[in-house]
Enzyme design. Structure first.
Site, PDB file in Angstrom:
ATOM      1  N   LYS A  87       0.859  -1.194   0.000  1.00 25.49           N
ATOM      2  CA  LYS A  87       0.000   0.000   0.000  1.00 25.49           C
ATOM      3  C   LYS A  87       0.896   1.245   0.000  1.00 25.49           C
ATOM      4  CE  LYS A  87      -4.259   1.327   2.374  1.00 25.49           C
ATOM      5  NZ  LYS A  87      -4.972   1.207   3.651  1.00 25.49           N
TER       6      LYS A  87
HETATM    7  C1  E4P Z   1      -8.046   2.626   3.541  1.00 29.15           C
HETATM    8  O1  E4P Z   1      -7.554   1.585   3.148  1.00 29.15           O
HETATM    9  C2  E4P Z   1      -7.951   3.134   4.908  1.00 29.15           C
HETATM   10  O2  E4P Z   1      -7.400   2.122   5.718  1.00 29.15           O
HETATM   11  C3  E4P Z   1      -9.260   3.458   5.533  1.00 29.15           C
HETATM   12  O3  E4P Z   1     -10.349   2.992   4.782  1.00 29.15           O
HETATM   13  C4  E4P Z   1      -9.388   4.794   6.125  1.00 29.15           C
HETATM   14  O4  E4P Z   1     -10.636   4.870   6.753  1.00 29.15           O
HETATM   15  P1  E4P Z   1     -10.987   5.990   7.829  1.00 29.15           P
HETATM   16  O5  E4P Z   1     -11.258   7.265   7.108  1.00 29.15           O
HETATM   17  O6  E4P Z   1     -12.226   5.468   8.505  1.00 29.15           O
HETATM   18  O7  E4P Z   1      -9.813   6.102   8.757  1.00 29.15           O
END
Ligand code: E4P
Length: 218
Positions: A87
């Site tokens: 990622k």
């Molecule tokens: C994406 O992969 C992130 O881990 C995540 O969806 C962020 O979500 P949040 O805005 O609830 O922290």
């Protein structure tokens, strides 16, 4: 649409897996820190433990922001397990790193995407997944679902293979609307997945069926 769970909590991952509808996991440094995972060895072990629980892709995020740091970290993460997807944040060095990993056949997830232009760039670099954060856009009075719609059109116009991974999903209607639009994947908390089960007419209907079943001579 694939269902990913957005957590580093092993119990929640196991619970979603037991439901039989889980296709993968996404994590980020905040989610890892929330579980108290500290130190390089523990972090790498935790990703391996997650891979043992699920069958699908598991996104593990790099922390470095230079090209060299991202390559070093990403290669180490990818070598951990065949299910690991590296990622990478949507920054200039991130795009270069995505292209590098794409050329090496390593899967990537371009994270922190908030515009259609960013998603176009991620697809051009060959990202396996692009993660538009719909909940965080909603938080600042911008329509997150509209972004999913725009990205879907652009990707379909040119046949990009990058999968739209709707991220920062907060509730069941995000899930349902992402499915209507045609997101390839959604990642959200266990509550957003289990929330799909709920309907008062299901509860009252089952209650009545069970009451009437008592009247039958079985
Ligand atoms: C994406 O992969 C992130 O881990 C995540 O969806 C962020 O979500 P949040 O805005 O609830 O922290």
């Amino acid at each position: 649409m694939k269902f990913f769970i957005d957590t580093a909590n092993l119990d929640q991952i196991k619970e979603a897996q037991a439901l039989g509808v889980l296709d993968g996991v996404t994590t980020n440094p905040s989610l890892m820190a929330k579980e108290g995972v500290n130190g390089k060895e523990n972090i790498l072990n935790h990703y391996c433990n997650i891979c043992e629980v699920v069958e699908g892709d598991v996104s593990a995020e790099v922390i470095g922001t230079t090209f060299d740091e991202m390559i070093k970290e990403g290669e180490e993460l990818a070598a951990l397990h065949s299910q690991i997807v590296v990622k990478i944040p949507m920054i200039k060095n991130g795009i270069k790193a995505i292209k590098y990993f794409t050329d090496k056949g390593i899967k990537t997830n371009c994270t922190l995407v908030f515009s259609c232009g960013q998603a176009l760039l991620a697809a051009k670099a060959g990202a396996s997944y692009v993660s538009p954060f719909i909940g965080r856009l909603d938080d600042v009075s911008t329509d997150g679902l509209l972004l999913i719609n725009e990205i879907r059109s652009v990707y379909d116009n040119y046949g990009f293979q990058t999968q739209i991974l709707a991220a920062s999903v907060r509730h069941t209607m995000h899930v349902v609307n992402c499915a209507k639009i045609g997101a390839d994947v959604m990642t959200g908390p266990l509550s957003a997945i289990e929330g799909l089960l709920k309907h008062p007419l299901t509860d009252s209907g089952l209650k009545k069926f069970l009451e009437d079943a008592q009247l039958m001579q079985v």
